[in-house]
Structures are given as structure tokens and as C-alpha cells.
Scaffold this motif. Structure first.
Motif, PDB file in Angstrom:
ATOM      1  N   ALA A 119       0.985  -1.286  -0.043  1.00  0.00           N
ATOM      2  CA  ALA A 119       0.160  -0.171  -0.095  1.00  0.00           C
ATOM      3  C   ALA A 119       0.770   1.266   0.040  1.00  0.00           C
ATOM      4  CB  ALA A 119      -1.069   0.117   1.381  1.00  0.00           C
ATOM      5  N   GLU A 120       1.883   1.345   0.664  1.00  0.00           N
ATOM      6  CA  GLU A 120       2.892   2.418   1.101  1.00  0.00           C
ATOM      7  C   GLU A 120       3.509   2.595  -0.484  1.00  0.00           C
ATOM      8  OE1 GLU A 120       5.439   1.790   4.077  1.00  0.00           O
ATOM      9  OE2 GLU A 120       4.078   2.357   5.373  1.00  0.00           O
ATOM     10  N   GLU A 121       3.901   1.591  -1.244  1.00  0.00           N
ATOM     11  CA  GLU A 121       4.411   1.630  -2.433  1.00  0.00           C
ATOM     12  C   GLU A 121       3.672   2.256  -3.611  1.00  0.00           C
ATOM     13  OE1 GLU A 121       5.917  -1.582  -5.995  1.00  0.00           O
ATOM     14  OE2 GLU A 121       6.069  -2.228  -3.707  1.00  0.00           O
ATOM     15  N   ILE A 122       2.283   1.767  -3.593  1.00  0.00           N
ATOM     16  CA  ILE A 122       1.306   2.377  -4.399  1.00  0.00           C
ATOM     17  C   ILE A 122       1.015   3.835  -4.031  1.00  0.00           C
ATOM     18  CG2 ILE A 122      -1.230   2.296  -4.929  1.00  0.00           C
ATOM     19  CD1 ILE A 122      -0.736  -0.846  -4.548  1.00  0.00           C
ATOM     20  N   ASP A 123       1.126   3.901  -2.931  1.00  0.00           N
ATOM     21  CA  ASP A 123       0.760   5.515  -2.511  1.00  0.00           C
ATOM     22  C   ASP A 123       2.002   6.460  -3.077  1.00  0.00           C
ATOM     23  OD1 ASP A 123      -1.588   5.226  -1.432  1.00  0.00           O
ATOM     24  OD2 ASP A 123      -1.059   5.017   0.734  1.00  0.00           O
ATOM     25  N   ASN A 124       3.175   5.763  -2.949  1.00  0.00           N
ATOM     26  CA  ASN A 124       4.301   6.674  -3.242  1.00  0.00           C
ATOM     27  C   ASN A 124       4.334   6.897  -4.714  1.00  0.00           C
ATOM     28  OD1 ASN A 124       5.379   7.236  -0.663  1.00  0.00           O
ATOM     29  ND2 ASN A 124       6.489   5.256  -0.758  1.00  0.00           N
ATOM     30  N   LYS A 125       3.985   5.764  -5.600  1.00  0.00           N
ATOM     31  CA  LYS A 125       4.008   5.842  -7.032  1.00  0.00           C
ATOM     32  C   LYS A 125       2.863   6.725  -7.539  1.00  0.00           C
ATOM     33  CE  LYS A 125       6.456   1.506  -7.960  1.00  0.00           C
ATOM     34  NZ  LYS A 125       6.356   0.267  -8.435  1.00  0.00           N
ATOM     35  N   GLY A 128      -1.247  11.474  -7.376  1.00  0.00           N
ATOM     36  CA  GLY A 128      -2.395  12.241  -6.754  1.00  0.00           C
ATOM     37  C   GLY A 128      -2.075  13.456  -6.213  1.00  0.00           C
ATOM     38  N   ALA A 129      -2.752  14.387  -5.784  1.00  0.00           N
ATOM     39  CA  ALA A 129      -2.647  15.710  -5.021  1.00  0.00           C
ATOM     40  C   ALA A 129      -2.722  15.575  -3.638  1.00  0.00           C
ATOM     41  CB  ALA A 129      -3.567  16.587  -5.568  1.00  0.00           C
ATOM     42  N   LYS A 130      -3.003  14.591  -3.022  1.00  0.00           N
ATOM     43  CA  LYS A 130      -3.431  14.118  -1.492  1.00  0.00           C
ATOM     44  C   LYS A 130      -2.084  14.667  -0.834  1.00  0.00           C
ATOM     45  CE  LYS A 130      -4.858  11.136   2.039  1.00  0.00           C
ATOM     46  NZ  LYS A 130      -5.717   9.703   2.253  1.00  0.00           N
ATOM     47  N   ALA A 131      -1.063  14.220  -1.147  1.00  0.00           N
ATOM     48  CA  ALA A 131       0.368  14.369  -0.335  1.00  0.00           C
ATOM     49  C   ALA A 131       0.754  15.625  -0.432  1.00  0.00           C
ATOM     50  CB  ALA A 131       1.354  13.477  -0.669  1.00  0.00           C
TER      51      ALA A 131
END
Length: 141
Positions: A119-125, A128-131
Motif C-alpha cells: 500500500a505504501e509503495e502504491i501511494d508513493n507511485k 495524486g494531489a493528496k500528499a
């Protein structure tokens, strides 16, 4: 007229571990489990009785050839502490259940670690504008 009891002797296993390290456990019920004694200094702690626990490990191996009743009688005779065949079965079933449960929980923990990493890998790739929005919101405040 009763039949005389036959004499029998269980074979001695050769593959028993000699370097078992038993640890004290907390007392959670009125009944003292087979293989443990109450600590004279603290009645809420149970100290391992190494002889009884080692004999219990041997008894597990004997159950492949003999009945619970025969093995319970052998344990009682060799340790000096009585245990019924039903008590022996309950003790070993509970131990087996705990071992299976701990293995399952460890596997689930491994699955959870892998899922979190994925999940962290997917979020880092992700693009999106969330981070980026959260960083901008903290700097603007």
C-alpha cells in the motif's frame, strides 16, 4: 473374579531435547497445570517443574503407540503427580491449539506487513494531489 494387571514398559525415546528452557508463567486460574508448581514467594506465578515437563514431552511421543490411559498411568508412576487420561488429553489439546493459533497469528502478521508495504509503495507511485495538498496546507497555516 478380576484379572491380574499385566506389566508393561514404555520404550524410551532417544530424540528428546536435553536443553529445554522452561519459563515461569502467570497463574490465571485455580487449577495448577500439569508440569508447574506455585511459586512460594508469589502465589500468582507458576514455576516450571522441569522433570514433569520433560516427561510430558516424552508422553506426547508415546501417544503415537499407546492409549491416553496407558500414557497417563506411566506419567503418574514416573513423576509422582497424578494425571488422568482425560486431563492428559485436555493438556495436550490445549497446547496443540495454542501452537496452531500462534502460527496462524504470525502468518497473518506477515500478510499484514506485506500488505502495508504494498500500500505504501502504491501511494508513493501515485500521482495524486493528496500528499502535496497536505504539505501545502501545513505551510500555509
Amino acid at each position: 473374579m478380576t484379572k491380574p494387571l499385566k506389566q508393561w514398559k514404555l520404550p524410551q525415546p532417544t530424540d528428546i531435547k536435553e536443553d529445554n528452557e522452561w519459563i515461569p508463567i502467570p497463574r490465571i486460574s485455580r487449577t495448577i497445570p500439569y508440569g508447574y508448581d506455585v511459586d512460594p514467594d508469589d502465589p500468582d506465578v507458576l514455576l516450571p517443574n522441569e522433570h514433569q515437563l520433560d516427561m510430558l514431552m516424552k508422553a506426547q511421543k508415546y501417544l503415537k503407540q499407546y492409549s491416553y490411559r496407558e500414557v497417563a498411568n506411566w506419567l503418574t508412576r514416573n513423576t509422582g503427580r497424578s494425571i488422568s487420561h482425560v486431563g492428559l488429553r485436555k493438556r495436550l489439546d490445549n497446547e496443540r491449539r495454542r501452537k496452531n493459533k500462534s502460527g496462524s497469528l504470525r502468518r497473518w502478521a506477515d500478510y499484514a506487513k506485506k500488505a502495508i508495504a504494498k500500500a505504501e509503495e502504491i501511494d508513493n507511485k501515485r500521482l495524486g494531489a493528496k500528499a502535496e495538498a497536505s504539505k501545502e496546507d501545513t505551510s500555509a497555516a
